[in-house]
Every structure is written in structure tokens, then in C-alpha cells.
Scaffold this motif. Structure first.
Motif, mmCIF file in Angstrom:
data_model
loop_
_atom_site.group_PDB
_atom_site.id
_atom_site.type_symbol
_atom_site.label_atom_id
_atom_site.label_comp_id
_atom_site.label_asym_id
_atom_site.label_seq_id
_atom_site.Cartn_x
_atom_site.Cartn_y
_atom_site.Cartn_z
ATOM 1 N N SER A 292 9.722 -16.324 -0.737
ATOM 2 C CA SER A 292 10.081 -16.346 -2.215
ATOM 3 C C SER A 292 10.953 -15.165 -2.511
ATOM 4 O O SER A 292 11.095 -14.183 -1.585
ATOM 5 N N ARG A 293 11.453 -15.101 -3.939
ATOM 6 C CA ARG A 293 12.417 -13.901 -4.166
ATOM 7 C C ARG A 293 11.676 -12.592 -4.113
ATOM 8 O O ARG A 293 12.041 -11.600 -3.585
ATOM 9 N N ASP A 294 10.186 -12.714 -4.459
ATOM 10 C CA ASP A 294 9.394 -11.219 -4.426
ATOM 11 C C ASP A 294 9.284 -10.826 -2.852
ATOM 12 O O ASP A 294 9.283 -9.652 -2.520
ATOM 13 N N GLU A 295 9.081 -11.835 -1.950
ATOM 14 C CA GLU A 295 9.080 -11.392 -0.683
ATOM 15 C C GLU A 295 10.442 -10.904 -0.015
ATOM 16 O O GLU A 295 10.374 -9.871 0.650
ATOM 17 N N LEU A 296 11.562 -11.353 -0.589
ATOM 18 C CA LEU A 296 12.895 -10.888 -0.100
ATOM 19 C C LEU A 296 13.274 -9.655 -0.867
ATOM 20 O O LEU A 296 13.482 -8.606 -0.145
ATOM 21 N N VAL A 297 12.686 -9.302 -1.802
ATOM 22 C CA VAL A 297 13.053 -7.874 -2.558
ATOM 23 C C VAL A 297 11.983 -7.106 -1.839
ATOM 24 O O VAL A 297 12.428 -5.761 -1.351
ATOM 25 N N ALA A 298 10.785 -7.175 -1.324
ATOM 26 C CA ALA A 298 9.775 -6.514 -0.566
ATOM 27 C C ALA A 298 10.451 -6.035 0.548
ATOM 28 O O ALA A 298 10.083 -5.014 1.036
ATOM 29 N N ALA A 299 11.044 -7.134 1.389
ATOM 30 C CA ALA A 299 11.653 -6.678 2.677
ATOM 31 C C ALA A 299 12.545 -5.835 2.554
ATOM 32 O O ALA A 299 12.839 -4.839 3.215
ATOM 33 N N CYS A 300 13.606 -5.948 1.390
ATOM 34 C CA CYS A 300 14.558 -4.796 1.201
ATOM 35 C C CYS A 300 13.986 -3.393 1.072
ATOM 36 O O CYS A 300 14.324 -2.619 1.649
ATOM 37 N N VAL A 301 12.943 -3.297 -0.016
ATOM 38 C CA VAL A 301 12.081 -2.003 -0.238
ATOM 39 C C VAL A 301 11.593 -1.567 1.036
ATOM 40 O O VAL A 301 11.614 -0.361 1.491
ATOM 41 N N LEU A 302 11.095 -2.463 2.026
ATOM 42 C CA LEU A 302 10.463 -2.157 3.271
ATOM 43 C C LEU A 302 11.642 -1.196 4.095
ATOM 44 O O LEU A 302 11.274 -0.396 4.983
ATOM 45 N N LEU A 303 12.683 -2.033 4.193
ATOM 46 C CA LEU A 303 13.551 -1.619 5.205
ATOM 47 C C LEU A 303 14.113 -0.316 4.722
ATOM 48 O O LEU A 303 14.275 0.693 5.674
ATOM 49 N N LEU A 304 14.451 -0.061 3.516
ATOM 50 C CA LEU A 304 14.928 1.123 2.952
ATOM 51 C C LEU A 304 13.870 2.240 3.313
ATOM 52 O O LEU A 304 14.117 3.201 3.809
ATOM 53 N N PHE A 305 12.660 2.057 3.021
ATOM 54 C CA PHE A 305 11.611 3.163 2.980
ATOM 55 C C PHE A 305 11.394 3.396 4.515
ATOM 56 O O PHE A 305 11.436 4.499 4.872
ATOM 57 N N ALA A 306 11.033 2.356 5.497
ATOM 58 C CA ALA A 306 10.801 2.791 6.846
ATOM 59 C C ALA A 306 12.094 3.068 7.339
ATOM 60 O O ALA A 306 12.049 3.844 8.594
ATOM 61 N N GLY A 307 13.262 2.838 7.019
ATOM 62 C CA GLY A 307 14.531 2.869 7.793
ATOM 63 C C GLY A 307 14.912 4.382 7.734
ATOM 64 O O GLY A 307 15.706 4.867 8.471
ATOM 65 N N HIS A 308 14.287 5.078 6.880
ATOM 66 C CA HIS A 308 15.037 6.540 6.755
ATOM 67 C C HIS A 308 13.761 7.656 6.965
ATOM 68 O O HIS A 308 13.991 8.602 7.731
ATOM 69 N N GLU A 309 12.436 7.145 7.051
ATOM 70 C CA GLU A 309 11.367 8.126 6.920
ATOM 71 C C GLU A 309 11.205 8.554 8.627
ATOM 72 O O GLU A 309 11.040 9.772 8.550
ATOM 73 N N THR A 310 11.029 7.537 9.168
ATOM 74 C CA THR A 310 10.987 7.992 10.629
ATOM 75 C C THR A 310 11.997 8.574 11.249
ATOM 76 O O THR A 310 11.678 9.722 12.039
ATOM 77 N N THR A 311 13.263 8.431 11.098
ATOM 78 C CA THR A 311 14.185 9.089 11.584
ATOM 79 C C THR A 311 14.413 10.439 11.037
ATOM 80 O O THR A 311 14.752 11.465 11.834
#
Length: 407
Positions: free
Chosen positions: A228-247
Motif C-alpha cells: 500500500s501507499r502507507d507501507e511504501l511511505v513507512a519503508a522510506c521512513v525506516l530506510l532514512l532512520f535506520a540508514g544513518h543511526e547505526t553508521t
């Protein structure tokens, strides 16, 4: 009863490893009243549990379901959104949600970023050298991965600071801050803003595709991947959030480890053109004091381990940091050694189907950043004591003030 691990103790926040070692030795399958859950501390127990379907990643839905009606209603945006993150789902939903990101977040896309990462690192080092003293987290360890993940997803660079603020507010909840009193309301407000922002981005990429992950995920969805559109948006948020925190925490913790072990810093500086040594050094940083303190699961079906029975509905804290210092797996585990031969057995990125999607990107950024830092900087020294995050999930620094000079 002796308290073996006090998660709120300032000394434990600064250095959890002695307490984790005592816990691993005395009570490796430990019920902790303060955390309200079980703590696992042995490498083999944690590695096995990370793949066991009796321990569920679906912990957001039950958390919000058990809130009082008024609280659940006021946090509806947060609850609805977090339930769509792949990391908080089990198969088959996890498989479907993760599959979309896998197709967009390819190894080729990550590898192609190397020259861009190097250029960003060079610019950030210039910034460090422009002042005699600075906060390494604020000026380097945060902006590097935040800029890289923004480029990868397709977020305009002028919006990175805005997204950082939202991400920090969301992180106070997701990463289980021990001390933040208003973390739920802050996270709910942040997710409402992020949903709106990334909803607009997804629709913009649907109209005008670009060479970025947001466009790739939209294209995958339109080819028949039923999100769904909401799942696609959630995937973007997750990638942004997880993509910088660990590194961010890999780089911050890694520099601090080198500062505390000057002979290892010298070895890495002298071997900075040796790709194998650099890669191994990053793995040792991830093992010795990596960005993951714990992962959390919920018991889906009664789970017996070492004579203890974990009941359905109870939480389990898989203490990855303890596993990475288990003497049953690593020789002299408390010794920081960038030439260690078994560093890559660490569990910092997890194990099994929830293995960190961004691990290749985090590794790439570390492997690019440290050789340039050590090539261009000399006389790196702490200018103030490290300021550690109080999260029970993430092991990282809020601030790391340093002094340095140009090579």
C-alpha cells in the motif's frame, strides 16, 4: 538480591561491558524486573534465538494494544506507522515488506556510492580542520551517513537537518531511551510530519522518476509488488532512520576506540591503503564497541533455555554487545585488535531474516571514512568526556568533542 545489571546507572551507560560480563557468567538467562523482560548474554544463545520463530519481532502492535484507550488514541499515528516497519513484522508480512527494500537497496547501488562517500568525507574533514575544537558526532559522524542515505533515497540535501530533528524525536521512542519522559508524544508528532513529507516524495517520484531508492521502490510497487501507499511511505521512513543511526555510532564509537588504543590507531594509519586491514578494522569496531547494544523480541510461544521458561507475551533483550565479548566465541574478547582474525563473527547487525539491510552501506562508509580521517588528521585528542546515549537498544554517543590538526 544483587543487581547484576542496572540499565539506569551512569557507569553502566558509559561502559556496560563489565556488568554484562558478570551477568553472562552468573545468570546468562536472566529475568530483569527493571527492564520487565529476559536478558540473554551468551553468544550461542543469542545467535540461536535470533532465528527462532518462537521469538517474535512483532512487538509494536501488542505494545500499543495494551495502552489505555486515551493514550492509544493520542498515539494513533505512531502506532499505525510503526506496525508497518519490516523490522517489527514476522513472515509473511516481513518477507513482503523486506523484499521491496531488497530490490531497491542493491549491492550495486551501494558500491556505486563509494566516490560520493569519499567526496563527502573530504568536505567534512575540511570542516573539522576549520576549527581547533569540535563535536565529532555533530560535525562528522552524523552528517556523513545522513547525507549518504539522503542521496540514496532521493531526499534533497537541504532537508537533511529537518529530517534529523524528526528522526531524533522518533529515536527517543524506537531506541528505548531510558530517561526521556515525553518520548511518546515527540515520536507521534515526528511520525506525522515524516508521513506527510515522504508521502509527498513518493507521489513526486511516481510522477517524475529519478535515479534513487524512492523511485526504485515506487517502480517495484507498480510492477505488482502489493504494498500500500502507507507501507511504501513507512519503508522510506525506516530506510532514512535506520540508514544513518547505526553508521553514526559505528564511526563515533570507532574513533573513540582508536583514541583509547593509540597503538591500534597508529597501525591503522600506517595500513590505511591496505583494504583488507581497513575492512577488518571496521569489523573489530563493530564487535568491540559497536552501535547495537540489544535487540528486543516478544515471546510468541513458550521458550525454554538453560532451564528457564520464557512465557508467551514476555519481552526478551538479546544483548548483542554481550555476545560480541563472549570468551566462548572470541579469544581475549575485551582486547581491541584491528588485526583480529574472528572479528566478523560479531552479531552487531543481527542474524537471520532480520539481518540489517543497511550493513553493506555502514561498512562502506566506515571503510571510506577512517583511512581519510587518519590520512588528513593528526594529534586527535578528546577535548571533553564522551557523552553516551542512555538507550537500552543502541550503543552510541550524543557528543564526542575532539581537538585535531592537519597532517
Amino acid at each position: 538480591m544483587t543487581v547484576l545489571f542496572d540499565a539506569r546507572n551512569a557507569a553502566v551507560i558509559a561502559d556496560p561491558y563489565p556488568a554484562l560480563a558478570r551477568l553472562r557468567e552468573a545468570d546468562p538467562v536472566h529475568w530483569d524486573d527493571r527492564l520487565g523482560g529476559w536478558m540473554l548474554t551468551r553468544y550461542d544463545d543469542i545467535r540461536g534465538s535470533l532465528r527462532d520463530p518462537r521469538l517474535s519481532s512483532d512487538r509494536m502492535r501488542p505494545f500499543f494494544a495494551h495502552l489505555p484507550d486515551a493514550a492509544r488514541s493520542s498515539l494513533a499515528d505512531l502506532g499505525d506507522h510503526m506496525a508497518l516497519w519490516a523490522v517489527f513484522n514476522d513472515p509473511p508480512d516481513h518477507t513482503r515488506l523486506r523484499g521491496l527494500m531488497n530490490r531497491a537497496f542493491t549491492s550495486a547501488a551501494v558500491a556505486a556510492l563509494r566516490p560520493k562517500v569519499a567526496a563527502i568525507v573530504e568536505t567534512l574533514v575540511d570542516d573539522l580542520l576549520a576549527q581547533p575544537e569540535s563535536d565529532f558526532i555533530e560535525r562528522f559522524a552524523y552528517p556523513l551517513p545522513a547525507t549518504v542515505i539522503a542521496l540514496l533515497i532521493g531526499v534533497p540535501l537541504q532537508d537533511v537537518d529537518l529530517l534529523k530533528r524528526w528522526s531524533d524525536d522518533l529515536g527517543s521512542f524506537v531506541l528505548a531511551s531510558r530517561l526521556s519522559a515525553d518520548k511518546y508524544s515527540r515520536a507521534n508528532a515526528a511520525i506525522r510530519e515524516m508521513n506527510s513529507y515522504f508521502g509527498d516524495l513518493v507521489e513526486a517520484r511516481r510522477r517524475n522518476p529519478a535515479e534513487d531508492v524512492a523511485s526504485a521502490m515506487v517502480a517495484a510497487q507498480e510492477r505488482g509488488n502489493f504494498l500500500s501507499r502507507d507501507e511504501l511511505v513507512a519503508a522510506c521512513v525506516l530506510l532514512l532512520f535506520a540508514g544513518h543511526e547505526t553508521t553514526t555510532h559505528l564511526i563515533g564509537n570507532g574513533l573513540l576506540a582508536l583514541l583509547r588504543h593509540p597503538e591500534q590507531m597508529r597501525q591503522l594509519r600506517e595500513g590505511r591503503h591496505n583494504d583488507a586491514l581497513v575492512a577488518n578494522a571496521v569489523e573489530e569496531m563493530l564487535r568491540w564497541d559497536g552501535p547495537s547494544l540489544a535487540q528486543v523480541r516478544v515471546v510468541a510461544a513458550d521458550y525454554e533455555l538453560d532451564g528457564r521458561v520464557m512465557k508467551a507475551g514476555q519481552r526478551v533483550f538479546q544483548m548483542l554487545a554481550a555476545a560480541n565479548r563472549d570468551p566462548g566465541t572470541f579469544a581475549e574478547p575485551d582486547r581491541f585488535d584491528i588485526s583480529r582474525s574472528d572479528s566478523n563473527r560479531h552479531l552487531t547487525f543481527g542474524f537471520g531474516i532480520h539481518f540489517c539491510l543497511g550493513a553493506p552501506l555502514a561498512r562502506l562508509e566506515g571503510q571510506v571514512a577512517f583511512p581519510i580521517l587518519l590520512d588528513r588528521l593528526r594529534d586527535i585528542a578528546l577535548a571533553a568526556p564522551p557523552d553516551w546515549s542512555d538507550s537500552i537498544v543502541v550503543r552510541g554517543l550524543n557528543g564526542l568533542r575532539i581537538r585535531c590538526s592537519a597532517a
